[in-house]
Design a protein around this motif. Structure first.
Motif, PDB file in Angstrom:
ATOM      1  N   LEU A  71       0.815  -1.213   0.000  1.00 43.77           N
ATOM      2  CA  LEU A  71       0.000   0.000   0.000  1.00 43.77           C
ATOM      3  C   LEU A  71       0.855   1.273   0.000  1.00 43.77           C
ATOM      4  CD1 LEU A  71      -2.503  -1.102   2.797  1.00 43.77           C
ATOM      5  CD2 LEU A  71      -2.761  -1.389   0.327  1.00 43.77           C
ATOM      6  N   ASP A  72       2.128   1.140   0.300  1.00 43.51           N
ATOM      7  CA  ASP A  72       2.985   2.298   0.551  1.00 43.51           C
ATOM      8  C   ASP A  72       3.142   3.256  -0.623  1.00 43.51           C
ATOM      9  OD1 ASP A  72       3.331   1.179   3.022  1.00 43.51           O
ATOM     10  OD2 ASP A  72       5.415   0.565   2.683  1.00 43.51           O
ATOM     11  N   SER A  73       3.402   2.746  -1.808  1.00 43.61           N
ATOM     12  CA  SER A  73       3.755   3.632  -2.923  1.00 43.61           C
ATOM     13  C   SER A  73       2.629   4.601  -3.278  1.00 43.61           C
ATOM     14  CB  SER A  73       4.191   2.830  -4.151  1.00 43.61           C
ATOM     15  OG  SER A  73       3.127   2.019  -4.605  1.00 43.61           O
ATOM     16  N   GLN A  74       1.395   4.134  -3.334  1.00 43.63           N
ATOM     17  CA  GLN A  74       0.286   5.029  -3.674  1.00 43.63           C
ATOM     18  C   GLN A  74      -0.006   6.008  -2.540  1.00 43.63           C
ATOM     19  OE1 GLN A  74      -0.976   5.389  -6.648  1.00 43.63           O
ATOM     20  NE2 GLN A  74       0.441   3.796  -7.312  1.00 43.63           N
ATOM     21  N   PHE A  75       0.110   5.541  -1.297  1.00 46.05           N
ATOM     22  CA  PHE A  75      -0.063   6.423  -0.151  1.00 46.05           C
ATOM     23  C   PHE A  75       0.993   7.530  -0.190  1.00 46.05           C
ATOM     24  CE2 PHE A  75       1.180   7.525   4.221  1.00 46.05           C
ATOM     25  CZ  PHE A  75      -0.016   8.050   4.695  1.00 46.05           C
ATOM     26  N   LEU A  76       2.243   7.162  -0.426  1.00 46.89           N
ATOM     27  CA  LEU A  76       3.326   8.145  -0.487  1.00 46.89           C
ATOM     28  C   LEU A  76       3.156   9.113  -1.658  1.00 46.89           C
ATOM     29  CD1 LEU A  76       6.395   5.925   0.447  1.00 46.89           C
ATOM     30  CD2 LEU A  76       5.302   7.680   1.851  1.00 46.89           C
ATOM     31  N   ALA A  77       2.582   8.624  -2.761  1.00 46.11           N
ATOM     32  CA  ALA A  77       2.318   9.509  -3.898  1.00 46.11           C
ATOM     33  C   ALA A  77       1.303  10.581  -3.512  1.00 46.11           C
ATOM     34  CB  ALA A  77       1.810   8.696  -5.090  1.00 46.11           C
ATOM     35  N   GLY A  78       0.274  10.214  -2.762  1.00 45.69           N
ATOM     36  CA  GLY A  78      -0.710  11.188  -2.297  1.00 45.69           C
ATOM     37  C   GLY A  78      -0.113  12.182  -1.323  1.00 45.69           C
ATOM     38  N   VAL A  79       0.744  11.712  -0.420  1.00 46.17           N
ATOM     39  CA  VAL A  79       1.422  12.595   0.523  1.00 46.17           C
ATOM     40  C   VAL A  79       2.310  13.580  -0.227  1.00 46.17           C
ATOM     41  CG1 VAL A  79       3.179  12.682   2.358  1.00 46.17           C
ATOM     42  CG2 VAL A  79       1.346  10.977   2.458  1.00 46.17           C
ATOM     43  N   ALA A  80       3.078  13.084  -1.201  1.00 47.07           N
ATOM     44  CA  ALA A  80       3.980  13.949  -1.974  1.00 47.07           C
ATOM     45  C   ALA A  80       3.207  14.986  -2.774  1.00 47.07           C
ATOM     46  CB  ALA A  80       4.848  13.104  -2.902  1.00 47.07           C
ATOM     47  N   ALA A  81       2.089  14.586  -3.368  1.00 52.23           N
ATOM     48  CA  ALA A  81       1.283  15.530  -4.152  1.00 52.23           C
ATOM     49  C   ALA A  81       0.742  16.645  -3.264  1.00 52.23           C
ATOM     50  CB  ALA A  81       0.139  14.794  -4.840  1.00 52.23           C
ATOM     51  N   ALA A  82       0.248  16.297  -2.084  1.00 50.45           N
ATOM     52  CA  ALA A  82      -0.289  17.311  -1.172  1.00 50.45           C
ATOM     53  C   ALA A  82       0.829  18.208  -0.642  1.00 50.45           C
ATOM     54  CB  ALA A  82      -1.023  16.646  -0.022  1.00 50.45           C
ATOM     55  N   ALA A  83       1.977  17.627  -0.320  1.00 44.66           N
ATOM     56  CA  ALA A  83       3.105  18.425   0.168  1.00 44.66           C
ATOM     57  C   ALA A  83       3.544  19.428  -0.887  1.00 44.66           C
ATOM     58  CB  ALA A  83       4.269  17.519   0.557  1.00 44.66           C
ATOM     59  N   MET A 135       5.109  22.394   1.083  1.00 43.20           N
ATOM     60  CA  MET A 135       5.737  21.870   2.293  1.00 43.20           C
ATOM     61  C   MET A 135       7.075  21.207   1.962  1.00 43.20           C
ATOM     62  SD  MET A 135       2.400  20.270   4.128  1.00 43.20           S
ATOM     63  CE  MET A 135       3.153  20.164   5.733  1.00 43.20           C
ATOM     64  N   GLN A 136       7.999  21.273   2.898  1.00 41.63           N
ATOM     65  CA  GLN A 136       9.296  20.629   2.745  1.00 41.63           C
ATOM     66  C   GLN A 136       9.144  19.168   3.165  1.00 41.63           C
ATOM     67  OE1 GLN A 136      12.177  22.053   5.519  1.00 41.63           O
ATOM     68  NE2 GLN A 136      13.803  20.755   4.736  1.00 41.63           N
ATOM     69  N   GLN A 137       9.275  18.242   2.201  1.00 44.80           N
ATOM     70  CA  GLN A 137       9.089  16.830   2.506  1.00 44.80           C
ATOM     71  C   GLN A 137      10.429  16.148   2.696  1.00 44.80           C
ATOM     72  OE1 GLN A 137       6.754  14.573  -0.281  1.00 44.80           O
ATOM     73  NE2 GLN A 137       6.620  12.833   1.095  1.00 44.80           N
ATOM     74  N   GLN A 138      10.562  15.435   3.798  1.00 42.60           N
ATOM     75  CA  GLN A 138      11.746  14.648   4.105  1.00 42.60           C
ATOM     76  C   GLN A 138      11.582  13.262   3.489  1.00 42.60           C
ATOM     77  OE1 GLN A 138      14.260  16.212   5.814  1.00 42.60           O
ATOM     78  NE2 GLN A 138      12.887  17.956   5.644  1.00 42.60           N
ATOM     79  N   PRO A 139      12.682  12.504   3.338  1.00 41.41           N
ATOM     80  CA  PRO A 139      12.547  11.129   2.832  1.00 41.41           C
ATOM     81  C   PRO A 139      11.638  10.301   3.741  1.00 41.41           C
ATOM     82  CG  PRO A 139      14.850  11.810   2.847  1.00 41.41           C
ATOM     83  CD  PRO A 139      14.076  12.879   3.559  1.00 41.41           C
ATOM     84  N   ALA A 140      10.883   9.417   3.136  1.00 42.33           N
ATOM     85  CA  ALA A 140       9.953   8.573   3.893  1.00 42.33           C
ATOM     86  C   ALA A 140      10.725   7.623   4.805  1.00 42.33           C
ATOM     87  CB  ALA A 140       9.069   7.777   2.948  1.00 42.33           C
ATOM     88  N   LEU A 141      10.155   7.354   5.960  1.00 44.66           N
ATOM     89  CA  LEU A 141      10.715   6.380   6.893  1.00 44.66           C
ATOM     90  C   LEU A 141       9.963   5.077   6.699  1.00 44.66           C
ATOM     91  CD1 LEU A 141      10.871   8.550  10.136  1.00 44.66           C
ATOM     92  CD2 LEU A 141      12.702   8.101   8.498  1.00 44.66           C
ATOM     93  N   ARG A 142      10.695   4.001   6.468  1.00 41.16           N
ATOM     94  CA  ARG A 142      10.072   2.695   6.258  1.00 41.16           C
ATOM     95  C   ARG A 142      10.474   1.759   7.390  1.00 41.16           C
ATOM     96  NH1 ARG A 142       8.352   2.567   0.812  1.00 41.16           N
ATOM     97  NH2 ARG A 142       9.268   4.265  -0.372  1.00 41.16           N
TER      98      ARG A 142
END
Length: 172
Positions: A54-66, A71-78
């Motif tokens: 589920l991660d990649s699509q969730f992260l895509a939504g987070v990145a689009a909103a950021a 917003m300054q987005q940091q690398p994702a923590l896995r």
């Protein structure tokens, strides 16, 4: 989630809390009540995921909103197996003088440990919701986007055969 993994995660959290002591009370008043995550774009944004499909699509939504909100987005923590790397990173964020925003999509045991660590370090949980998610890319992206844009108004997604997880947004 097996009992052994749950016990190990709780143990890692206890060790992290023991090292943190009482010096972490710093982010409790960072975000006034009712203020959205997107309304405070000066804080760095970090996404936390558990390494599922589920991660990649969730992260895509987070990145689009950021990006949409500047917003300054940091690398994702896995979550990387059963080591303490993720907890150590969250602990380091709590120790930092500059507050940070966390959004995440993880299993329930990991969410419990992470959110307890955030709360014990003086952070504020803006949103915490159980989810049951399938592979619907649009739904996952919308969830990530919603957590960034307006965490207080994100609705639980429901797919009876989906994967059980917890979405959250907090300030640490």
């Amino acid at each position: 989630m097996t009992t052994d993994r749950r016990t190990l995660l709780k143990g890692l959290a206890a060790v992290g809390l023991a090292f943190s002591g009482g010096s972490l009370v710093q982010a409790a008043t960072v975000l006034p009540a009712g203020k959205t995550l997107a309304g405070n774009a000066t804080l760095p944004l970090t996404a936390v995921v558990s390494g599922s499909a589920l991660d990649s699509q969730f992260l895509a939504g987070v990145a689009a909103a950021a990006q949409q909100h500047g917003m300054q987005q940091q690398p994702a923590l896995r979550l990387n197996g059963l080591d303490g790397t993720l907890l150590n990173h969250i602990h380091a964020l709590a120790q930092d003088a500059r507050p940070a925003m966390l959004v995440g999509l993880v299993d329930d045991a990991t969410a419990t440990v992470l959110l307890d660590l955030v709360r014990s370090s003086g952070g504020r949980v803006l949103s915490q919701q159980p989810q049951r998610l399938g592979g619907d890319a649009a739904q996952l992206a919308a969830l990530g986007h919603g957590l960034v844009a307006s965490p207080e108004r994100v609705l639980s997604a429901s797919n009876p055969q989906g994967t059980a997880c917890v979405s959250f947004c907090c300030v640490i």
